[in-house]
Design a protein around this motif. Structure first.
Motif, PDB file in Angstrom:
ATOM      1  N   PRO A   8       0.846  -1.192   0.000  1.00  0.00           N
ATOM      2  CA  PRO A   8       0.000   0.000   0.000  1.00  0.00           C
ATOM      3  C   PRO A   8       0.884   1.245   0.000  1.00  0.00           C
ATOM      4  CG  PRO A   8       0.134  -0.910   2.204  1.00  0.00           C
ATOM      5  CD  PRO A   8       0.833  -1.885   1.298  1.00  0.00           C
ATOM      6  N   VAL A   9       0.365   2.315  -0.560  1.00  0.00           N
ATOM      7  CA  VAL A   9       1.125   3.559  -0.671  1.00  0.00           C
ATOM      8  C   VAL A   9       0.644   4.555   0.376  1.00  0.00           C
ATOM      9  CG1 VAL A   9       1.684   5.523  -2.151  1.00  0.00           C
ATOM     10  CG2 VAL A   9       1.563   3.213  -3.122  1.00  0.00           C
ATOM     11  N   ALA A  10       1.587   5.191   1.052  1.00  0.00           N
ATOM     12  CA  ALA A  10       1.280   6.268   1.990  1.00  0.00           C
ATOM     13  C   ALA A  10       1.950   7.550   1.501  1.00  0.00           C
ATOM     14  CB  ALA A  10       1.784   5.933   3.396  1.00  0.00           C
ATOM     15  N   ILE A  11       1.208   8.647   1.532  1.00  0.00           N
ATOM     16  CA  ILE A  11       1.762   9.965   1.220  1.00  0.00           C
ATOM     17  C   ILE A  11       1.975  10.704   2.529  1.00  0.00           C
ATOM     18  CG2 ILE A  11       1.355  12.188   0.097  1.00  0.00           C
ATOM     19  CD1 ILE A  11      -0.419  10.759  -1.927  1.00  0.00           C
ATOM     20  N   VAL A  12       3.185  11.205   2.725  1.00  0.00           N
ATOM     21  CA  VAL A  12       3.511  11.966   3.938  1.00  0.00           C
ATOM     22  C   VAL A  12       3.921  13.371   3.520  1.00  0.00           C
ATOM     23  CG1 VAL A  12       4.945  12.113   5.998  1.00  0.00           C
ATOM     24  CG2 VAL A  12       4.309   9.864   5.082  1.00  0.00           C
ATOM     25  N   THR A  13       3.137  14.379   3.896  1.00  0.00           N
ATOM     26  CA  THR A  13       3.510  15.755   3.580  1.00  0.00           C
ATOM     27  C   THR A  13       4.463  16.284   4.655  1.00  0.00           C
ATOM     28  OG1 THR A  13       1.780  16.982   4.769  1.00  0.00           O
ATOM     29  CG2 THR A  13       1.186  16.033   2.625  1.00  0.00           C
ATOM     30  N   GLY A  14       5.303  17.210   4.255  1.00  0.00           N
ATOM     31  CA  GLY A  14       6.285  17.741   5.203  1.00  0.00           C
ATOM     32  C   GLY A  14       7.245  16.673   5.673  1.00  0.00           C
ATOM     33  N   ALA A  15       7.603  15.758   4.783  1.00  0.00           N
ATOM     34  CA  ALA A  15       8.420  14.603   5.171  1.00  0.00           C
ATOM     35  C   ALA A  15       9.883  14.949   5.414  1.00  0.00           C
ATOM     36  CB  ALA A  15       8.325  13.506   4.097  1.00  0.00           C
ATOM     37  N   ARG A  21       9.738  12.842   8.871  1.00  0.00           N
ATOM     38  CA  ARG A  21      10.738  11.823   8.515  1.00  0.00           C
ATOM     39  C   ARG A  21      10.550  10.566   9.355  1.00  0.00           C
ATOM     40  NH1 ARG A  21      16.828  13.726   8.242  1.00  0.00           N
ATOM     41  NH2 ARG A  21      15.830  14.869   6.534  1.00  0.00           N
ATOM     42  N   ALA A  22      10.345  10.727  10.651  1.00  0.00           N
ATOM     43  CA  ALA A  22      10.129   9.567  11.521  1.00  0.00           C
ATOM     44  C   ALA A  22       8.903   8.787  11.073  1.00  0.00           C
ATOM     45  CB  ALA A  22       9.977  10.019  12.968  1.00  0.00           C
ATOM     46  N   THR A  23       7.864   9.511  10.658  1.00  0.00           N
ATOM     47  CA  THR A  23       6.643   8.857  10.198  1.00  0.00           C
ATOM     48  C   THR A  23       6.882   8.086   8.910  1.00  0.00           C
ATOM     49  OG1 THR A  23       5.235  10.513  11.251  1.00  0.00           O
ATOM     50  CG2 THR A  23       4.272   9.263   9.432  1.00  0.00           C
ATOM     51  N   ALA A  24       7.560   8.714   7.958  1.00  0.00           N
ATOM     52  CA  ALA A  24       7.835   8.049   6.690  1.00  0.00           C
ATOM     53  C   ALA A  24       8.649   6.778   6.903  1.00  0.00           C
ATOM     54  CB  ALA A  24       8.579   9.005   5.756  1.00  0.00           C
ATOM     55  N   LEU A  25       9.655   6.852   7.759  1.00  0.00           N
ATOM     56  CA  LEU A  25      10.500   5.683   8.014  1.00  0.00           C
ATOM     57  C   LEU A  25       9.719   4.582   8.723  1.00  0.00           C
ATOM     58  CD1 LEU A  25      13.762   7.547   9.069  1.00  0.00           C
ATOM     59  CD2 LEU A  25      13.456   6.148   7.017  1.00  0.00           C
ATOM     60  N   ARG A  26       8.861   4.950   9.660  1.00  0.00           N
ATOM     61  CA  ARG A  26       8.074   3.944  10.365  1.00  0.00           C
ATOM     62  C   ARG A  26       7.093   3.252   9.419  1.00  0.00           C
ATOM     63  NH1 ARG A  26       6.548   2.089  15.570  1.00  0.00           N
ATOM     64  NH2 ARG A  26       5.091   0.385  15.117  1.00  0.00           N
ATOM     65  N   LEU A  27       6.429   4.030   8.576  1.00  0.00           N
ATOM     66  CA  LEU A  27       5.492   3.429   7.636  1.00  0.00           C
ATOM     67  C   LEU A  27       6.220   2.520   6.654  1.00  0.00           C
ATOM     68  CD1 LEU A  27       3.067   6.409   6.902  1.00  0.00           C
ATOM     69  CD2 LEU A  27       2.746   4.494   8.472  1.00  0.00           C
ATOM     70  N   GLY A  28       7.426   2.921   6.272  1.00  0.00           N
ATOM     71  CA  GLY A  28       8.228   2.058   5.411  1.00  0.00           C
ATOM     72  C   GLY A  28       8.558   0.738   6.082  1.00  0.00           C
ATOM     73  N   ARG A  29       8.922   0.794   7.375  1.00  0.00           N
ATOM     74  CA  ARG A  29       9.222  -0.440   8.106  1.00  0.00           C
ATOM     75  C   ARG A  29       7.980  -1.314   8.259  1.00  0.00           C
ATOM     76  NH1 ARG A  29      12.136   3.184  11.430  1.00  0.00           N
ATOM     77  NH2 ARG A  29      10.570   3.072  13.087  1.00  0.00           N
ATOM     78  N   PHE A  82       2.887   5.226  -8.839  1.00  0.00           N
ATOM     79  CA  PHE A  82       3.437   4.479  -7.706  1.00  0.00           C
ATOM     80  C   PHE A  82       2.515   3.381  -7.204  1.00  0.00           C
ATOM     81  CE2 PHE A  82       5.759   5.090  -3.429  1.00  0.00           C
ATOM     82  CZ  PHE A  82       6.870   4.404  -3.881  1.00  0.00           C
ATOM     83  N   GLY A  83       1.207   3.560  -7.390  1.00  0.00           N
ATOM     84  CA  GLY A  83       0.260   2.553  -6.940  1.00  0.00           C
ATOM     85  C   GLY A  83      -0.855   3.159  -6.108  1.00  0.00           C
ATOM     86  N   PRO A  84      -1.867   2.346  -5.742  1.00  0.00           N
ATOM     87  CA  PRO A  84      -3.030   2.854  -5.003  1.00  0.00           C
ATOM     88  C   PRO A  84      -2.661   3.508  -3.670  1.00  0.00           C
ATOM     89  CG  PRO A  84      -3.460   0.663  -5.885  1.00  0.00           C
ATOM     90  CD  PRO A  84      -1.998   0.923  -6.088  1.00  0.00           C
ATOM     91  N   VAL A  85      -3.141   4.718  -3.472  1.00  0.00           N
ATOM     92  CA  VAL A  85      -2.872   5.452  -2.229  1.00  0.00           C
ATOM     93  C   VAL A  85      -3.823   4.952  -1.143  1.00  0.00           C
ATOM     94  CG1 VAL A  85      -2.935   7.703  -1.096  1.00  0.00           C
ATOM     95  CG2 VAL A  85      -1.997   7.490  -3.419  1.00  0.00           C
ATOM     96  N   HIS A  86      -3.255   4.369  -0.104  1.00  0.00           N
ATOM     97  CA  HIS A  86      -4.060   3.887   1.024  1.00  0.00           C
ATOM     98  C   HIS A  86      -4.105   4.904   2.154  1.00  0.00           C
ATOM     99  CE1 HIS A  86      -5.676   1.358   4.207  1.00  0.00           C
ATOM    100  NE2 HIS A  86      -4.670   1.774   4.960  1.00  0.00           N
ATOM    101  N   ALA A  87      -3.019   5.656   2.336  1.00  0.00           N
ATOM    102  CA  ALA A  87      -2.949   6.543   3.503  1.00  0.00           C
ATOM    103  C   ALA A  87      -2.392   7.907   3.118  1.00  0.00           C
ATOM    104  CB  ALA A  87      -2.071   5.924   4.589  1.00  0.00           C
ATOM    105  N   LEU A  88      -2.929   8.933   3.748  1.00  0.00           N
ATOM    106  CA  LEU A  88      -2.411  10.292   3.633  1.00  0.00           C
ATOM    107  C   LEU A  88      -2.137  10.805   5.033  1.00  0.00           C
ATOM    108  CD1 LEU A  88      -1.892  13.091   2.223  1.00  0.00           C
ATOM    109  CD2 LEU A  88      -4.339  13.548   2.616  1.00  0.00           C
ATOM    110  N   ILE A  89      -0.929  11.315   5.250  1.00  0.00           N
ATOM    111  CA  ILE A  89      -0.591  11.950   6.518  1.00  0.00           C
ATOM    112  C   ILE A  89      -0.334  13.416   6.230  1.00  0.00           C
ATOM    113  CG2 ILE A  89       1.045  12.104   8.424  1.00  0.00           C
ATOM    114  CD1 ILE A  89       0.355   8.827   6.592  1.00  0.00           C
TER     115      ILE A  89
END
Length: 251
Positions: A8-15, A21-29, A82-89
């Motif tokens: 699933p794809v997550a978009i993080v604004t202000g990454a 950055r912590a959020t993007a890395l956690r979602l990646g993990r 990139f693929g279907p967007v599941h989450a937006l932060i």
């Protein structure tokens, strides 16, 4: 950039910022492919590099959150490429430390454009894609400042209160499409934002005096709650405001 397959794809604004950055890395993990969205520059590039080094499929979207058309285009691009967007932060925000009587209309409008209108536009663009699949999760990042006010931050606090109201309105309206919308209000984390305070040691003591937990929080502790809110374990949670602040504000 190719599709991410089953991720699933997550978009993080202000990454490019500490919490983003912590959020993007956690979602990646946690199994997401991550599209990082921001104005560009070194910090956004560093986040993207950390993600790629960790083996996370990463897509960079350089967008000024003041530009509504560009936000909409970026969200559509993320899904198309990139693929279907599941989450937006919705995390990006600006916070000029200006006394109330010195805030110009231009400055106020600028803060609203990024912190309030930008959130709305990104949420609308993402939800338009999510409703086609009948699932999705949006997390708006608020601030505990809206709960009790804060001096020299009237514009910022105003937009964070608006984010709470918008979260509840969207949760009510988008629920029928299987889209969940929640808000996370961070407390005072040791990030670049604290540079607005003249005396760091005095401010740290101020924070500890108000928190129930007598230590500073870590951005990863925000990221972990965001991951919960966009994951399967929160499948029946929507319209909520969750404070991650060491027990500063209780409501």
């Amino acid at each position: 950039m190719t599709k991410t397959g089953e991720k699933p794809v997550a978009i993080v604004t202000g990454a490019g910022g500490s919490l983003g950055r912590a959020t993007a890395l956690r979602l990646g993990r946690d199994g997401f492919a991550v599209a990082v969205l921001g104005r560009g520059g070194a910090t956004l590039a560093e986040t993207a590099e950390e993600l790629r080094t960790a083996g996370v499929p990463t897509y960079v979207l350089e967008v000024d959150l003041r530009d509504a058309a560009a936000i909409k285009a970026a969200v559509r691009e993320a899904e198309a490429e990139f693929g279907p967007v599941h989450a937006l932060i919705n995390n990006a925000a600006i916070y000029p430390p200006t006394p109330f009587f010195d805030i110009t209309v231009e400055e106020f409008d600028d803060v609203v454009a990024v912190n309030q209108r930008g959130y709305f536009v990104a949420a609308q663009a993402a939800a338009e894609l999510m409703r086609e699949r009948g699932t999705g999760a949006i997390v708006n990042i608020g601030s505990i400042t809206w709960s009790g006010g804060w001096d020299k931050l009237a514009s910022y606090v105003t937009t964070k209160g608006a984010a709470v109201a918008m979260t509840r309105a969207l949760a009510r309206e988008l629920g029928e499409f299987g889209i969940r919308v929640n808000l996370l209000s961070p407390g005072a984390f040791p990030t670049k934002a604290e540079e607005i305070h003249e005396n760091p040691e005095q401010y740290t003591q101020f924070v500890l005096d108000h928190q129930s937990l007598k230590r500073r929080g870590d951005p990863d502790e925000v990221a972990s709650v965001i991951s919960f809110l966009v994951g399967k374990d929160s499948s029946f949670v929507t319209g909520q405001t969750i404070n991650v602040d060491g027990g500063w504000v209780m409501m």
